[in-house]
Design a protein around this motif. Structure first.
Motif, PDB file in Angstrom:
ATOM      1  N   VAL B 146       0.838  -1.209   0.000  1.00  0.00           N
ATOM      2  CA  VAL B 146       0.000   0.000   0.000  1.00  0.00           C
ATOM      3  C   VAL B 146       0.874   1.261   0.000  1.00  0.00           C
ATOM      4  N   SER B 147       1.830   1.316   0.941  1.00  0.00           N
ATOM      5  CA  SER B 147       2.659   2.521   1.079  1.00  0.00           C
ATOM      6  C   SER B 147       4.136   2.192   0.967  1.00  0.00           C
ATOM      7  N   GLY B 148       4.894   3.131   0.421  1.00  0.00           N
ATOM      8  CA  GLY B 148       6.339   2.964   0.334  1.00  0.00           C
ATOM      9  C   GLY B 148       7.048   3.539   1.544  1.00  0.00           C
ATOM     10  N   SER B 149       6.272   4.009   2.530  1.00  0.00           N
ATOM     11  CA  SER B 149       6.882   4.699   3.666  1.00  0.00           C
ATOM     12  C   SER B 149       6.160   4.322   4.962  1.00  0.00           C
ATOM     13  N   ILE B 150       6.617   3.209   5.553  1.00  0.00           N
ATOM     14  CA  ILE B 150       6.019   2.736   6.806  1.00  0.00           C
ATOM     15  C   ILE B 150       6.989   3.060   7.934  1.00  0.00           C
ATOM     16  N   ARG B 151       6.533   3.855   8.912  1.00  0.00           N
ATOM     17  CA  ARG B 151       7.445   4.310   9.962  1.00  0.00           C
ATOM     18  C   ARG B 151       6.861   4.065  11.352  1.00  0.00           C
ATOM     19  N   PRO B 152       7.494   3.188  12.118  1.00  0.00           N
ATOM     20  CA  PRO B 152       7.021   2.971  13.490  1.00  0.00           C
ATOM     21  C   PRO B 152       7.165   4.260  14.299  1.00  0.00           C
ATOM     22  N   LEU B 153       6.138   4.601  15.073  1.00  0.00           N
ATOM     23  CA  LEU B 153       6.181   5.821  15.889  1.00  0.00           C
ATOM     24  C   LEU B 153       5.263   5.632  17.097  1.00  0.00           C
ATOM     25  N   SER B 154       5.763   6.003  18.281  1.00  0.00           N
ATOM     26  CA  SER B 154       4.979   5.818  19.507  1.00  0.00           C
ATOM     27  C   SER B 154       3.783   6.765  19.553  1.00  0.00           C
ATOM     28  N   SER B 155       2.807   6.422  20.384  1.00  0.00           N
ATOM     29  CA  SER B 155       1.617   7.277  20.565  1.00  0.00           C
ATOM     30  C   SER B 155       2.023   8.681  20.981  1.00  0.00           C
ATOM     31  N   ASP B 156       3.030   8.745  21.856  1.00  0.00           N
ATOM     32  CA  ASP B 156       3.504  10.021  22.376  1.00  0.00           C
ATOM     33  C   ASP B 156       4.033  10.941  21.286  1.00  0.00           C
ATOM     34  N   LYS B 157       4.745  10.369  20.335  1.00  0.00           N
ATOM     35  CA  LYS B 157       5.276  11.170  19.232  1.00  0.00           C
ATOM     36  C   LYS B 157       4.185  11.432  18.193  1.00  0.00           C
ATOM     37  N   ARG B 158       3.300  10.444  18.016  1.00  0.00           N
ATOM     38  CA  ARG B 158       2.269  10.585  16.995  1.00  0.00           C
ATOM     39  C   ARG B 158       1.402  11.816  17.236  1.00  0.00           C
TER      40      ARG B 158
END
Lengths: 255, 255
Positions: B146-158
């Motif tokens: 679907v996407s070429g850019s999958i980035r893990p990010l915590s709830s706090d940063k989101r």
């Protein structure tokens, strides 16, 4: 056409390349500071002067491309000649030339120019104005191979263009700057936001800004708005957030 | 993978196409309103329900793609099952799922979505989070095509990402809206400003917003600023102009 460039700043420099590429001849560069004058003169393979009285009188066109506040002063000092005098300023009316020369006008490139970035002139709208038909014809000849978008516009309307440029460019860029600050603090790379910035700019090519609007402010979602305000530790940024959110809500309700 | 979509709004609709194109199977659509549920079900050739209790229990993934304020309420009502539960909200922490299911996470597409405009998902960053490794693997499988850019990010940063999105998208779009209003009043077509909008957005791909800044505010050019304020007949717009100009001057002096 033979052109004298008065100014050697960023716009003058980019204009010089574009005019040369369009087969015009830069015959002289003026700048208050020798370094800038010399640098641009070398680039365009021409002569330069730092004395406005020494400007050659036999060019076809004289382009004043300096900070708005300096233009009038330079016009006053420049010896009379028979060329076409033009300035490139958004906020200065054309009549600043009156009494100093016979043929004059304005070529205002509606774009943002930075030293470190070259822009293609083909897509830049040039907003033009002239004191007579012959001057306008000369302007059109001058720009024909430079820009694909030449649009006559009166001094009165041009000042509004300059105003919208501040909103759509300088203020927009500052919102990018604020976003960058927030991301920096959280150690999130700025490039993650670029697709959103690009789509936001592209959207208004096919939708009106009003149709394109999304987000918490348009529905006055107090829950999210209050959360966001609590995340901002800069007082000014909180004020900007509050003011823009209110205006979004108000303007989209009313219109 | 078999997917149930909870929500049939604009993002859910666009997500449905992207997921189907990536060879996933939408097995059921839920929406509070029959019309939206039916419309999206027909589009994706699947069944629908307006009763959250009737959602099938044997799908692999359940995606809650509804307004932030409704997500928690729906999670509470949804019967337990063994699937992976995901939401797509910027401002909601992942732990809203805790106690309601075993495997959960977040896929937040960082983009602006409007009904009248399709966006390509390949360039949209998906900010992801999961409660365990297996859930994260499933998310990666789900989004791989679907996407070429999958980035893990915590709830706090989101939540900070969401905040910057408001600045860089909603507020930016409102400045476009203000510009459009000014141009409309002067009978100048809006398209004249599009090259400036585009270049302003493109500039920050190669320059930092601070390097990219131009205009009267950065040098606190009172002459032009006062002229501009006198051209604005909307009190809010004058206040926005003043506040942003001050902040531009301040932040570029300090940094």
């Amino acid at each position: 056409m033979k052109i004298v460039l008065i100014g050697a700043g960023n716009l003058a420099t980019q204009l010089a390349s574009a005019l040369t590429a369009a087969s015009h001849q830069i015959v002289q560069i003026y700048s208050r500071t020798k370094e800038s004058a010399q640098a641009l003169a070398e680039k365009t393979n021409t002569s330069f002067t730092t004395d406005i009285k020494q400007i050659t009188s036999d060019a076809d066109i004289y382009i004043f491309s300096v900070t708005d506040s300096v233009v009038v002063n330079l016009i006053e000092q420049m010896p009379f000649n028979n060329g076409l005098w033009l300035h490139t300023a958004g906020s200065l009316p054309m009549n600043v030339f009156e009494g100093y020369c016979a043929n004059f006008g304005v070529i205002y490139p509606f774009q943002t120019f930075s030293k470190k970035r070259n822009v293609g002139f083909r897509n830049i709208p040039f907003l033009t104005e002239a004191n007579n038909e012959l001057s306008m014809e000369k302007i059109n000849d001058l720009l024909a191979k430079v820009s694909g978008s030449i649009r006559p516009l009166s001094s009165d309307k041009r000042k509004y263009m300059h105003l919208t440029g501040v909103f759509a460019c300088n203020f927009v860029n500052h919102l990018y700057h604020i976003s960058e600050n927030i991301l920096n603090k959280e150690d999130i790379p700025f490039d993650i936001i670029l697709p959103l910035i690009e789509e936001t700019a592209n959207k208004v090519k096919t939708l009106s800004p009003q149709e394109a609007q999304t987000g918490p402010a348009i529905r006055m979602d107090r829950n999210i708005i209050d959360k966001h305000l609590s995340l901002l530790d800069d007082k000014n940024h909180r004020e900007i957030y509050r003011l823009l959110s209110e205006d979004i809500f108000k303007k989209n309700k009313k219109d």
